[in-house]
Design an enzyme around this catalytic site. Structure first.
Site, PDB file in Angstrom:
ATOM      1  N   GLU A 123       0.808  -1.220   0.000  1.00 49.80           N
ATOM      2  CA  GLU A 123       0.000   0.000   0.000  1.00 49.80           C
ATOM      3  C   GLU A 123       0.841   1.269   0.000  1.00 49.80           C
ATOM      4  O   GLU A 123       0.506   2.242  -0.680  1.00 49.80           O
ATOM      5  CB  GLU A 123      -0.944   0.004   1.206  1.00 49.80           C
ATOM      6  CG  GLU A 123      -2.114  -0.951   1.096  1.00 49.80           C
ATOM      7  CD  GLU A 123      -1.767  -2.396   1.419  1.00 49.80           C
ATOM      8  OE1 GLU A 123      -2.620  -3.284   1.236  1.00 49.80           O
ATOM      9  OE2 GLU A 123      -0.607  -2.644   1.856  1.00 49.80           O
ATOM     10  N   HIS A 183      -9.074  -5.757  11.150  1.00 47.84           N
ATOM     11  CA  HIS A 183      -9.767  -5.578   9.879  1.00 47.84           C
ATOM     12  C   HIS A 183     -11.141  -4.943  10.062  1.00 47.84           C
ATOM     13  O   HIS A 183     -11.977  -5.030   9.170  1.00 47.84           O
ATOM     14  CB  HIS A 183      -9.935  -6.928   9.168  1.00 47.84           C
ATOM     15  CG  HIS A 183      -8.664  -7.583   8.765  1.00 47.84           C
ATOM     16  ND1 HIS A 183      -7.819  -8.168   9.679  1.00 47.84           N
ATOM     17  CD2 HIS A 183      -8.079  -7.742   7.558  1.00 47.84           C
ATOM     18  CE1 HIS A 183      -6.775  -8.675   9.043  1.00 47.84           C
ATOM     19  NE2 HIS A 183      -6.909  -8.425   7.757  1.00 47.84           N
TER      20      HIS A 183
END
Length: 327
Positions: free
Chosen positions: A60, A129
């Site tokens: 990322e 998450h």
């Protein structure tokens, strides 16, 4: 109008803008060959090719940085995070580069980039998450933060976001990708920063955004209506900028306010709205503002704990009855 899924509204918005403007491209993990982790880019590789629909490594920091560089050099990237939890790996590129480049260049550079992907709880995915970062990003000058609640808004707001010259954080929800809703056939945009009055009411204003609208707020409102409580529902759509005027005008009419937000309570969007109302509509309030947030805890894996931690229909009903003195 036709009924389509949330994921298809996202795909249509991206595809239409890529057909319209050759500087727009999509980059992220599994967006191309796999058609997107949530199938929100289904078929786009076939139409636009590997130079405009680009699969990346699990990196990322790297592909967010490539996107920022591309945006400041005349392109309009859409950077997909498989979840905004993973955006923390790229947080320096978002906060210190994308959000600040226009100010630091004295307006000589702009960063027209969209960072998009799911936010918040999607079931038993564990604490790493399941976080909500809407308020984190909304705290950053230079960013705009968009959180749609339905397919219609998702398409109109994403098209507007892609055309915007500022960096946009566009936050979706894994549990909403299969949601269906009415979306127009033709071209339409929804302006960033304009709330939606979902339902008019007279007894209390209920403000929310994102998946809380369909999963919590509207079921609660339906139950409250059976007891004769009329709720005005405002979907913020964007949390930076916030349409404060819409909330203030509603509170002037209903004299009560409840804010439902999935994020933890400290320094939340609900905190900001509560402050703004007591500062600008205090004389109209007939009860203290009540917030419904997730508990101040990491979200556990066990479904019984998830149910207790996150906002619920029952907690929302209780909050409304608290401010209307119907308990």
């Amino acid at each position: 109008m036709r009924e389509i899924q949330f994921r298809d509204a996202i795909k249509e918005a991206m595809s239409e803008e890529m057909r319209r403007d050759e500087t727009v491209f999509l980059m992220g993990e599994e967006v191309a060959e796999y058609n997107g982790a949530y199938k929100a880019s289904q078929g786009m590789l076939d139409e636009f090719g590997p130079k405009r629909v680009i699969d990346t490594p699990i990196a990322e920091l790297g592909f967010a940085g490539i996107g920022v560089g591309a945006a400041t050099n005349g392109l309009r990237p859409i950077i997909e995070f498989m979840t905004f939890n993973f955006s923390l790996v790229a947080i320096d590129q978002i906060i210190n580069s994308a959000a600040k480049i226009t100010a630091m260049s004295a307006g000589q550079l702009h960063c027209p980039i969209v960072f998009r992907g799911p936010t918040g709880n999607a079931g038993q995915l564990g604490a790493q998450h399941s976080s909500n970062f809407e308020n984190w990003f909304a705290n950053t000058p230079g960013l705009k933060v968009v959180v749609p609640s339905n397919p219609y808004d998702a398409k109109g707001l994403l098209k507007a976001s892609i055309r915007d010259n500022d960096p946009i954080i566009f936050m979706e929800s894994e549990v909403m990708y299969g949601d269906k809703g009415e979306v127009p056939e033709g071209e339409f945009l929804i302006p960033i920063g304009k709330a939606n009055i979902v339902q008019a009411g007279t007894d209390v204003t209920l403000v929310t955004f994102g998946k809380m609208l369909s999963r919590v707020v509207m079921p609660a409102v339906a139950e409250l209506a059976k007891e004769g409580i009329s709720v005005e529902v405002i979907d913020l759509r964007t949390v930076r900028p916030i349409d404060y005027e819409a909330v203030v005008e509603s509170v002037k009419k209903t004299n009560r306010l409840v804010v439902v937000e999935e994020a933890n309570p400290l320094a939340a969007i609900s905190s900001e709205i509560t402050y703004h109302i007591q500062r600008n509509a205090f004389d109209y309030l007939d009860a203290p503002v009540v917030r419904v947030n997730s508990m101040d805890l990491p979200l556990h894996y066990a479904p019984t704990l998830i149910e207790v931690i996150v906002p619920s229909v029952a907690r929302t009903i209780e909050a409304v009855k608290t401010v209307t003195y119907k308990k």
